[in-house]
Structure formats: C-alpha cells, structure tokens
Enzyme design. Structure first.
Site, mmCIF file in Angstrom:
data_model
loop_
_atom_site.group_PDB
_atom_site.id
_atom_site.type_symbol
_atom_site.label_atom_id
_atom_site.label_comp_id
_atom_site.label_asym_id
_atom_site.label_seq_id
_atom_site.Cartn_x
_atom_site.Cartn_y
_atom_site.Cartn_z
ATOM 1 N N HIS A 18 0.813 -1.250 0.053
ATOM 2 C CA HIS A 18 0.007 0.069 0.031
ATOM 3 C C HIS A 18 0.850 1.132 -0.181
ATOM 4 O O HIS A 18 0.440 2.141 -0.820
ATOM 5 C CB HIS A 18 -0.841 -0.114 1.270
ATOM 6 C CG HIS A 18 -1.807 -0.988 1.374
ATOM 7 N ND1 HIS A 18 -2.155 -1.760 2.479
ATOM 8 C CD2 HIS A 18 -3.028 -1.418 0.784
ATOM 9 C CE1 HIS A 18 -3.249 -2.429 2.299
ATOM 10 N NE2 HIS A 18 -3.527 -2.291 0.966
ATOM 11 N N LYS A 42 -15.305 -8.421 4.741
ATOM 12 C CA LYS A 42 -14.317 -8.941 5.402
ATOM 13 C C LYS A 42 -14.330 -8.880 7.116
ATOM 14 O O LYS A 42 -15.071 -7.857 7.454
ATOM 15 C CB LYS A 42 -13.009 -8.129 5.077
ATOM 16 C CG LYS A 42 -12.663 -8.338 3.697
ATOM 17 C CD LYS A 42 -11.433 -7.443 3.116
ATOM 18 C CE LYS A 42 -10.998 -7.912 1.757
ATOM 19 N NZ LYS A 42 -9.986 -6.904 1.340
ATOM 20 N N SER A 132 -2.880 -7.738 3.124
ATOM 21 C CA SER A 132 -3.271 -7.547 4.484
ATOM 22 C C SER A 132 -3.881 -8.750 4.989
ATOM 23 O O SER A 132 -3.460 -8.937 6.186
ATOM 24 C CB SER A 132 -4.533 -6.287 4.538
ATOM 25 O OG SER A 132 -3.942 -5.060 4.177
HETATM 26 O O1 PNS Z 1 -9.036 -3.298 0.528
HETATM 27 P P1 PNS Z 1 -10.336 -3.540 0.034
HETATM 28 O O2 PNS Z 1 -11.002 -4.353 1.077
HETATM 29 O O3 PNS Z 1 -10.033 -4.478 -1.017
HETATM 30 O O4 PNS Z 1 -11.304 -2.453 -0.205
HETATM 31 C C1 PNS Z 1 -12.394 -2.663 -0.964
HETATM 32 C C2 PNS Z 1 -13.228 -1.218 -0.996
HETATM 33 C C3 PNS Z 1 -13.377 -0.832 0.635
HETATM 34 C C4 PNS Z 1 -12.330 -0.024 -1.649
HETATM 35 C C5 PNS Z 1 -14.446 -1.321 -1.518
HETATM 36 O O5 PNS Z 1 -15.392 -2.282 -0.698
HETATM 37 C C6 PNS Z 1 -15.576 -0.275 -1.802
HETATM 38 O O6 PNS Z 1 -14.999 0.477 -2.869
HETATM 39 N N1 PNS Z 1 -16.454 -0.026 -1.001
HETATM 40 C C7 PNS Z 1 -17.253 0.989 -0.830
HETATM 41 C C8 PNS Z 1 -18.833 0.886 -1.181
HETATM 42 C C9 PNS Z 1 -19.108 1.397 -2.492
HETATM 43 O O7 PNS Z 1 -19.136 2.395 -2.767
HETATM 44 N N2 PNS Z 1 -19.820 0.209 -3.261
HETATM 45 C C10 PNS Z 1 -20.261 0.379 -4.575
HETATM 46 C C11 PNS Z 1 -19.484 0.637 -5.802
HETATM 47 S S1 PNS Z 1 -18.099 -0.479 -5.921
#
Ligand code: PNS
Length: 162
Positions: A18, A42, A132
């Site tokens: 990251h 998660k 992670s």
């Molecule tokens: O590190 P990660 O867990 O892969 O991150 C994923 C994350 C948090 C970026 C993703 O789950 C996300 O974008 N969540 C926000 C919810 C949202 O807007 N969803 C709709 C469009 S994808």
C-alpha cells in the site's frame, strides 16, 4: 486545475505494498486522500480509527509527500466521498489477474455512478505477494510481519497497547 485522487481500501492493516502505491500516486496528483473504508465482506482485525492512526504514522515515518491526507468513510458510497471532496480519480494497486477481476466491476460501477475514473498502478514486484489478509494470518499465528508492513504496524501488532 487542482487534481484530487483517492486511494480507498480496508487497510487492515496497511502494508508496504500500500505504501508503495500511495507514494507513487501522491506524485501523480496535487492531493491524495488515503481513505479507510469498512468492507462488510471482510472480518476486521483493527478498528477503523486505529487503521487511520497507523497509516498516518507510517506516512509520516516513511517521509512520504505532504500532499497526503488520511481519513475514513463509513456512510454511503465511496463515490459520495469523492463528490464531497471534489476528487475525480480513484487509485488502486493491481498485483495479479485476481485483482483485475475484483477491481474491474467496481471501477465500472464507480464511473457509472458518478463519472469517477479508476487508475490502476502496478506494484513494485518486491511487494507483489503482500496482502493485508496474509499479514493478519501471519500475525494471528505469532509470525514476524516486519518484512511486509511499516515499522509502526509491526510494533503495534506485537504490542497493541503501546
Ligand atoms: O481493501 P479492500 O477491502 O479491497 O477495499 C475495498 C473497498 C473498501 C475499496 C470497496 O469495498 C469499496 O469501494 N467500498 C465502498 C462501497 C461502495 O461504494 N460500493 C459501490 C461501488 S463498488
């Protein structure tokens, strides 16, 4: 034009992979927001506020550019945050075809929802295997995570109350 980008993620915890993506993204935009987002898919290890604190310390200790802001978002869509702060770009690190498959639908939906584009950065190969979830597993079983995470995270996982 003042270009603002967002690097979103669970960051549970932040890894050296990251940090690599954040540092390079900070060089591409005027302002970079590192956004800790709760991922309901998660099981979390660290509370959101602790993840933010560890990212802030890691960014500071690593001497990363000062156009980086660290914050969290728990209400509504990720693109709502982007609209609120005037960000037009999301930045994600891509380590493998699995990441491409996971990220592509989200990138398309985020563009459909709010015209927010996603930029994918390829990792430094030295960190391409780091995740992670791997760090959480090694830490839970008492292994040494220091090769994979900033020192602040390794110290915290060793003695969380310090
Ligand atoms: O590190 P990660 O867990 O892969 O991150 C994923 C994350 C948090 C970026 C993703 O789950 C996300 O974008 N969540 C926000 C919810 C949202 O807007 N969803 C709709 C469009 S994808």
């Amino acid at each position: 034009m003042h270009r603002i980008a967002v690097v979103p993620g669970s960051f549970d915890p932040i890894t050296l992979g990251h940090i690599d993506v954040i540092e390079r993204a900070a060089g591409l935009f005027d302002e970079l927001h590192v956004l800790v987002v709760h991922n309901p898919g998660k099981t979390a290890l660290l509370p959101i506020a602790q993840r933010v604190a560890l990212i802030e310390k890691s960014v500071r200790d690593g001497g990363l550019p000062d156009n980086i802001k660290v914050t969290s978002w728990s209400v509504g869509l990720l693109v709502d945050y982007c609209t609120d702060v005037g960000a037009s770009v999301l930045v994600k690190g891509i380590r493998s075809q699995i990441d491409v498959a996971y990220e592509t639908p989200m990138a398309i939906v985020n563009r459909d929802l709010a015209g927010v584009e996603t930029v994918f950065l390829l990792p430094n190969p030295a960190h391409a295997h780091v995740s992670s979830s791997l760090v959480r597993q090694v830490a839970a079983l008492g292994g040494d995570v220091s090769p994979y995470v900033p020192a602040a995270v390794a110290n915290y996982l060793q003695s969380p109350r310090e």
